[in-house]
Design a protein around this motif. Structure first.
Motif, PDB file in Angstrom:
ATOM      1  N   ILE A  19       0.834  -1.208   0.000  1.00 48.75           N
ATOM      2  CA  ILE A  19       0.000   0.000   0.000  1.00 48.75           C
ATOM      3  C   ILE A  19       0.865   1.253   0.000  1.00 48.75           C
ATOM      4  O   ILE A  19       0.588   2.214  -0.721  1.00 48.75           O
ATOM      5  CB  ILE A  19      -0.970  -0.017   1.205  1.00 48.75           C
ATOM      6  CG1 ILE A  19      -1.861  -1.246   1.137  1.00 48.75           C
ATOM      7  CG2 ILE A  19      -1.825   1.215   1.213  1.00 48.75           C
ATOM      8  CD1 ILE A  19      -2.763  -1.393   2.331  1.00 48.75           C
ATOM      9  N   PHE A  22       2.350   1.718  -3.380  1.00 55.63           N
ATOM     10  CA  PHE A  22       1.314   2.199  -4.302  1.00 55.63           C
ATOM     11  C   PHE A  22       1.047   3.681  -4.084  1.00 55.63           C
ATOM     12  O   PHE A  22       0.876   4.438  -5.058  1.00 55.63           O
ATOM     13  CB  PHE A  22       0.048   1.381  -4.094  1.00 55.63           C
ATOM     14  CG  PHE A  22      -1.109   1.811  -4.937  1.00 55.63           C
ATOM     15  CD1 PHE A  22      -1.016   1.789  -6.314  1.00 55.63           C
ATOM     16  CD2 PHE A  22      -2.283   2.228  -4.358  1.00 55.63           C
ATOM     17  CE1 PHE A  22      -2.079   2.179  -7.099  1.00 55.63           C
ATOM     18  CE2 PHE A  22      -3.344   2.617  -5.136  1.00 55.63           C
ATOM     19  CZ  PHE A  22      -3.243   2.601  -6.501  1.00 55.63           C
ATOM     20  N   TYR A  25       3.868   5.590  -5.575  1.00 57.16           N
ATOM     21  CA  TYR A  25       3.706   5.596  -7.033  1.00 57.16           C
ATOM     22  C   TYR A  25       2.654   6.608  -7.459  1.00 57.16           C
ATOM     23  O   TYR A  25       2.862   7.381  -8.407  1.00 57.16           O
ATOM     24  CB  TYR A  25       3.339   4.196  -7.515  1.00 57.16           C
ATOM     25  CG  TYR A  25       2.721   4.197  -8.877  1.00 57.16           C
ATOM     26  CD1 TYR A  25       3.495   4.458 -10.013  1.00 57.16           C
ATOM     27  CD2 TYR A  25       1.359   3.989  -9.055  1.00 57.16           C
ATOM     28  CE1 TYR A  25       2.930   4.509 -11.261  1.00 57.16           C
ATOM     29  CE2 TYR A  25       0.787   4.034 -10.292  1.00 57.16           C
ATOM     30  CZ  TYR A  25       1.574   4.287 -11.395  1.00 57.16           C
ATOM     31  OH  TYR A  25       0.999   4.350 -12.619  1.00 57.16           O
ATOM     32  N   MET A  26       1.497   6.609  -6.740  1.00 59.75           N
ATOM     33  CA  MET A  26       0.433   7.546  -7.076  1.00 59.75           C
ATOM     34  C   MET A  26       0.908   8.983  -6.928  1.00 59.75           C
ATOM     35  O   MET A  26       0.565   9.851  -7.732  1.00 59.75           O
ATOM     36  CB  MET A  26      -0.767   7.322  -6.147  1.00 59.75           C
ATOM     37  CG  MET A  26      -1.620   6.150  -6.504  1.00 59.75           C
ATOM     38  SD  MET A  26      -2.343   6.340  -8.115  1.00 59.75           S
ATOM     39  CE  MET A  26      -4.043   6.420  -7.682  1.00 59.75           C
TER      40      MET A  26
END
Lengths: 140, 94
Positions: A19, A22, A25-26
């Motif tokens: 998480i 992620f 990355y976002m």
């Protein structure tokens, strides 16, 4: 009654890294693809919320010893600092600047001061959500 | 031809979602509703995947992972509330 949370805690230890990765990355995809500071901050605080659910407030505040109200302050400092940065070079407020840099591993990359503003948004979102959730969780 | 198959799959998933919504409304106990809501999230992932094939875009692929993570956290929070009566404990080693 003491219940056993072994499966949840072991799954959390693995899922937490997915998480957080992620969310990072976002955060960095925000300039060219869907994403950005807001959703990245929400996903990071989602990871911390999963940690809070699997363990408890005392353990999590020992592992992540942040005062989230200060995180909001640092985020606002980033945003206002980026806004005032343009004034130092005789440009209007909130003027952004970018350049292309050859980084060792990533190759030709464009570095933009909007990322610093986005870091401010990211920290403010984390600080606000975690302050709300921790305050509600601590009250008896 | 492939487009028609995608629309048929979308229709079938919609039927499955109506079945799950029936379980959310009717479900005699709260755990029934929680499981149905979790499965609704997963069917929503399928809908988004098929829609992004139909619309020929990969802008929605992040949302799939996002809904998976959010459905997991939501279900875990609900189950902890049903199990212990509170979502976030102050100190579990009391």
């Amino acid at each position: 009654m003491k219940t056993n949370n072994l499966i949840l805690q072991t799954a959390t230890k693995i899922l937490l890294f997915v998480i957080v990765l992620f969310s990072i990355y976002m955060f960095f995809a925000g300039h060219y693809e869907p994403g950005g500071g807001f959703i990245g901050g929400l996903m990071t605080s989602g990871a911390i919320v999963l940690l809070l659910i699997a363990y408890d407030i005392k353990t999590v505040s020992k592992a992540l010893p942040f005062d989230y109200k200060k995180v909001v302050g640092v985020g606002l400092l980033f945003a206002t600092g980026t806004a005032a940065g343009g004034l130092l070079f005789g440009k209007p407020l909130l003027t952004h600047w970018f350049t292309y840099v050859d980084l060792p591993l990533l190759g030709k990359t464009s570095l933009h001061t909007a990322v610093l503003f986005d870091i401010g948004v990211y920290l403010v979102v984390i600080g606000t959500t975690m302050t709300i959730i921790q305050t509600i969780g601590e009250s008896e | 031809m492939f487009e028609i198959l995608l629309y048929i799959a979308l229709f079938l998933i919609t039927v499955a979602m109506f079945g799950l919504i029936y379980r959310v409304i009717k479900g005699p106990t709260t755990p029934d509703r929680v499981v149905a809501l979790d499965a609704l999230g997963i069917t929503l992932v399928a809908v988004i995947a098929i829609l992004s094939i139909i619309l020929r875009t990969n802008a929605f692929l992040d949302i799939i992972l996002l809904i998976g993570i959010l459905a997991f956290i939501g279900t875990v929070a609900f189950s902890k509330y049903l199990e212990k009566g509170e979502v976030i404990e102050n100190d579990s080693n009391l």
